[in-house]
Design a protein around this motif. Structure first.
Motif, PDB file in Angstrom:
ATOM      1  N   THR A   1       0.784  -1.159   0.008  1.00 28.31           N
ATOM      2  CA  THR A   1       0.111   0.041  -0.042  1.00 28.31           C
ATOM      3  C   THR A   1       0.858   1.272   0.020  1.00 28.31           C
ATOM      4  O   THR A   1       0.538   2.242  -0.793  1.00 28.31           O
ATOM      5  CB  THR A   1      -0.900  -0.064   1.283  1.00 28.31           C
ATOM      6  OG1 THR A   1      -1.759  -1.154   1.192  1.00 28.31           O
ATOM      7  CG2 THR A   1      -1.825   0.880   1.203  1.00 28.31           C
ATOM      8  N   ILE A   2       1.863   1.255   0.778  1.00 23.93           N
ATOM      9  CA  ILE A   2       2.669   2.441   1.014  1.00 23.93           C
ATOM     10  C   ILE A   2       3.426   2.876  -0.177  1.00 23.93           C
ATOM     11  O   ILE A   2       3.660   4.182  -0.438  1.00 23.93           O
ATOM     12  CB  ILE A   2       3.785   2.544   2.185  1.00 23.93           C
ATOM     13  CG1 ILE A   2       4.289   3.780   2.489  1.00 23.93           C
ATOM     14  CG2 ILE A   2       4.856   1.389   1.907  1.00 23.93           C
ATOM     15  CD1 ILE A   2       4.901   3.711   3.647  1.00 23.93           C
ATOM     16  N   LEU A   3       3.509   1.980  -1.345  1.00 24.53           N
ATOM     17  CA  LEU A   3       4.188   2.234  -2.632  1.00 24.53           C
ATOM     18  C   LEU A   3       3.225   2.200  -3.680  1.00 24.53           C
ATOM     19  O   LEU A   3       3.639   2.672  -4.783  1.00 24.53           O
ATOM     20  CB  LEU A   3       5.360   1.081  -2.849  1.00 24.53           C
ATOM     21  CG  LEU A   3       6.288   0.821  -1.941  1.00 24.53           C
ATOM     22  CD1 LEU A   3       7.482  -0.036  -2.334  1.00 24.53           C
ATOM     23  CD2 LEU A   3       7.255   2.239  -1.856  1.00 24.53           C
ATOM     24  N   ARG A   4       2.037   2.282  -3.386  1.00 27.30           N
ATOM     25  CA  ARG A   4       1.103   2.161  -4.516  1.00 27.30           C
ATOM     26  C   ARG A   4       0.847   3.777  -5.225  1.00 27.30           C
ATOM     27  O   ARG A   4       0.559   3.919  -6.209  1.00 27.30           O
ATOM     28  CB  ARG A   4      -0.173   1.848  -3.994  1.00 27.30           C
ATOM     29  CG  ARG A   4      -0.093   0.501  -3.741  1.00 27.30           C
ATOM     30  CD  ARG A   4      -1.470  -0.297  -3.531  1.00 27.30           C
ATOM     31  NE  ARG A   4      -1.153  -1.820  -2.998  1.00 27.30           N
ATOM     32  CZ  ARG A   4      -2.130  -2.325  -2.489  1.00 27.30           C
ATOM     33  NH1 ARG A   4      -3.415  -1.922  -1.974  1.00 27.30           N
ATOM     34  NH2 ARG A   4      -1.793  -3.543  -1.979  1.00 27.30           N
ATOM     35  N   THR A   5       1.434   4.777  -4.690  1.00 24.55           N
ATOM     36  CA  THR A   5       1.527   6.164  -5.045  1.00 24.55           C
ATOM     37  C   THR A   5       2.301   5.947  -6.368  1.00 24.55           C
ATOM     38  O   THR A   5       2.057   6.727  -7.340  1.00 24.55           O
ATOM     39  CB  THR A   5       1.801   7.151  -4.377  1.00 24.55           C
ATOM     40  OG1 THR A   5       3.130   6.919  -3.745  1.00 24.55           O
ATOM     41  CG2 THR A   5       1.067   7.471  -3.134  1.00 24.55           C
ATOM     42  N   TYR A   6       3.202   5.126  -6.578  1.00 25.95           N
ATOM     43  CA  TYR A   6       4.108   5.087  -7.491  1.00 25.95           C
ATOM     44  C   TYR A   6       3.617   4.390  -8.851  1.00 25.95           C
ATOM     45  O   TYR A   6       3.920   4.321  -9.940  1.00 25.95           O
ATOM     46  CB  TYR A   6       5.611   4.303  -7.311  1.00 25.95           C
ATOM     47  CG  TYR A   6       6.318   5.182  -6.270  1.00 25.95           C
ATOM     48  CD1 TYR A   6       7.074   6.410  -6.715  1.00 25.95           C
ATOM     49  CD2 TYR A   6       6.027   4.775  -5.056  1.00 25.95           C
ATOM     50  CE1 TYR A   6       7.725   7.086  -5.782  1.00 25.95           C
ATOM     51  CE2 TYR A   6       6.876   5.596  -3.915  1.00 25.95           C
ATOM     52  CZ  TYR A   6       7.634   6.894  -4.227  1.00 25.95           C
ATOM     53  OH  TYR A   6       8.385   7.509  -3.308  1.00 25.95           O
ATOM     54  N   THR A   7       2.500   3.451  -8.615  1.00 22.36           N
ATOM     55  CA  THR A   7       1.836   2.737  -9.524  1.00 22.36           C
ATOM     56  C   THR A   7       0.438   3.126  -9.727  1.00 22.36           C
ATOM     57  O   THR A   7      -0.288   2.220 -10.331  1.00 22.36           O
ATOM     58  CB  THR A   7       1.898   1.109  -9.043  1.00 22.36           C
ATOM     59  OG1 THR A   7       1.221   1.053  -8.021  1.00 22.36           O
ATOM     60  CG2 THR A   7       3.381   0.717  -8.823  1.00 22.36           C
ATOM     61  N   GLY A   8       0.059   4.082  -9.761  1.00 21.71           N
ATOM     62  CA  GLY A   8      -1.408   4.727  -9.808  1.00 21.71           C
ATOM     63  C   GLY A   8      -2.245   4.047  -8.892  1.00 21.71           C
ATOM     64  O   GLY A   8      -3.499   3.787  -9.289  1.00 21.71           O
ATOM     65  N   GLY A   9      -1.856   3.561  -7.825  1.00 22.60           N
ATOM     66  CA  GLY A   9      -2.772   2.935  -6.902  1.00 22.60           C
ATOM     67  C   GLY A   9      -3.019   1.262  -7.273  1.00 22.60           C
ATOM     68  O   GLY A   9      -3.710   0.492  -6.316  1.00 22.60           O
TER      69      GLY A   9
ATOM     70  N   ARG B   1      12.755   3.675  -3.257  1.00 20.56           N
ATOM     71  CA  ARG B   1      12.047   2.958  -2.129  1.00 20.56           C
ATOM     72  C   ARG B   1      12.195   1.654  -1.560  1.00 20.56           C
ATOM     73  O   ARG B   1      12.294   1.015  -0.368  1.00 20.56           O
ATOM     74  CB  ARG B   1      10.702   3.238  -2.246  1.00 20.56           C
ATOM     75  CG  ARG B   1       9.981   4.560  -2.318  1.00 20.56           C
ATOM     76  CD  ARG B   1      10.540   5.459  -1.304  1.00 20.56           C
ATOM     77  NE  ARG B   1       9.878   5.101   0.066  1.00 20.56           N
ATOM     78  CZ  ARG B   1       9.008   5.660   0.789  1.00 20.56           C
ATOM     79  NH1 ARG B   1       8.715   6.895   0.379  1.00 20.56           N
ATOM     80  NH2 ARG B   1       8.679   5.097   2.033  1.00 20.56           N
TER      81      ARG B   1
ATOM     82  N   HIS C   1       7.372   2.999 -13.352  1.00 20.24           N
ATOM     83  CA  HIS C   1       6.899   3.515 -12.364  1.00 20.24           C
ATOM     84  C   HIS C   1       8.105   4.326 -11.566  1.00 20.24           C
ATOM     85  O   HIS C   1       8.575   4.105 -10.461  1.00 20.24           O
ATOM     86  CB  HIS C   1       6.326   2.688 -11.316  1.00 20.24           C
ATOM     87  CG  HIS C   1       5.465   1.785 -11.990  1.00 20.24           C
ATOM     88  ND1 HIS C   1       3.983   2.089 -12.341  1.00 20.24           N
ATOM     89  CD2 HIS C   1       5.648   0.273 -12.359  1.00 20.24           C
ATOM     90  CE1 HIS C   1       3.396   1.266 -13.075  1.00 20.24           C
ATOM     91  NE2 HIS C   1       4.263  -0.109 -13.052  1.00 20.24           N
TER      92      HIS C   1
END
Length: 92
Positions: free
Chosen positions: A9-17, A45, A39
């Motif tokens: 979840t914490i890295l999903r900002t890089y994958t568009g959710g 990270r 991405h």
């Protein structure tokens, strides 16, 4: 080789959710490079300033912890699942 990478979840900002993304590479290192290409920012990270896996990030290829395999050179066979799991610390 094409693999599916499970994104925390914490890295999903890089994958568009997206919770899971495809990536290409014969080794974990190549998979991370491909993730970064598609991405931007995600590699920083997962890897530290020296290019090694961050201490508090666990990565699995299928069910195998890469720290007990070949690290970044762990093979990623076609269709493998790669999981990036941030370590959780804490207590009472």
């Amino acid at each position: 080789m094409s693999v599916n990478v499970r994104i925390p979840t914490i890295l999903r900002t890089y994958t568009g959710g997206r919770a899971e993304v495809p990536a290409e590479g014969a080794t974990l290192s190549e998979v991370i490079q491909d993730l970064e290409k598609n991405h931007a920012g995600i590699a920083a990270r997962v890897l530290d300033d020296t290019g090694k896996l961050r201490r508090f990030v666990n990565v699995y290829v299928n069910d195998d912890d890469v720290r007990f395999e070949q690290g970044l050179e762990t093979p990623t066979p076609d269709g493998a699942g790669v999981s990036i799991i941030p370590a959780v610390a804490g207590g009472c």
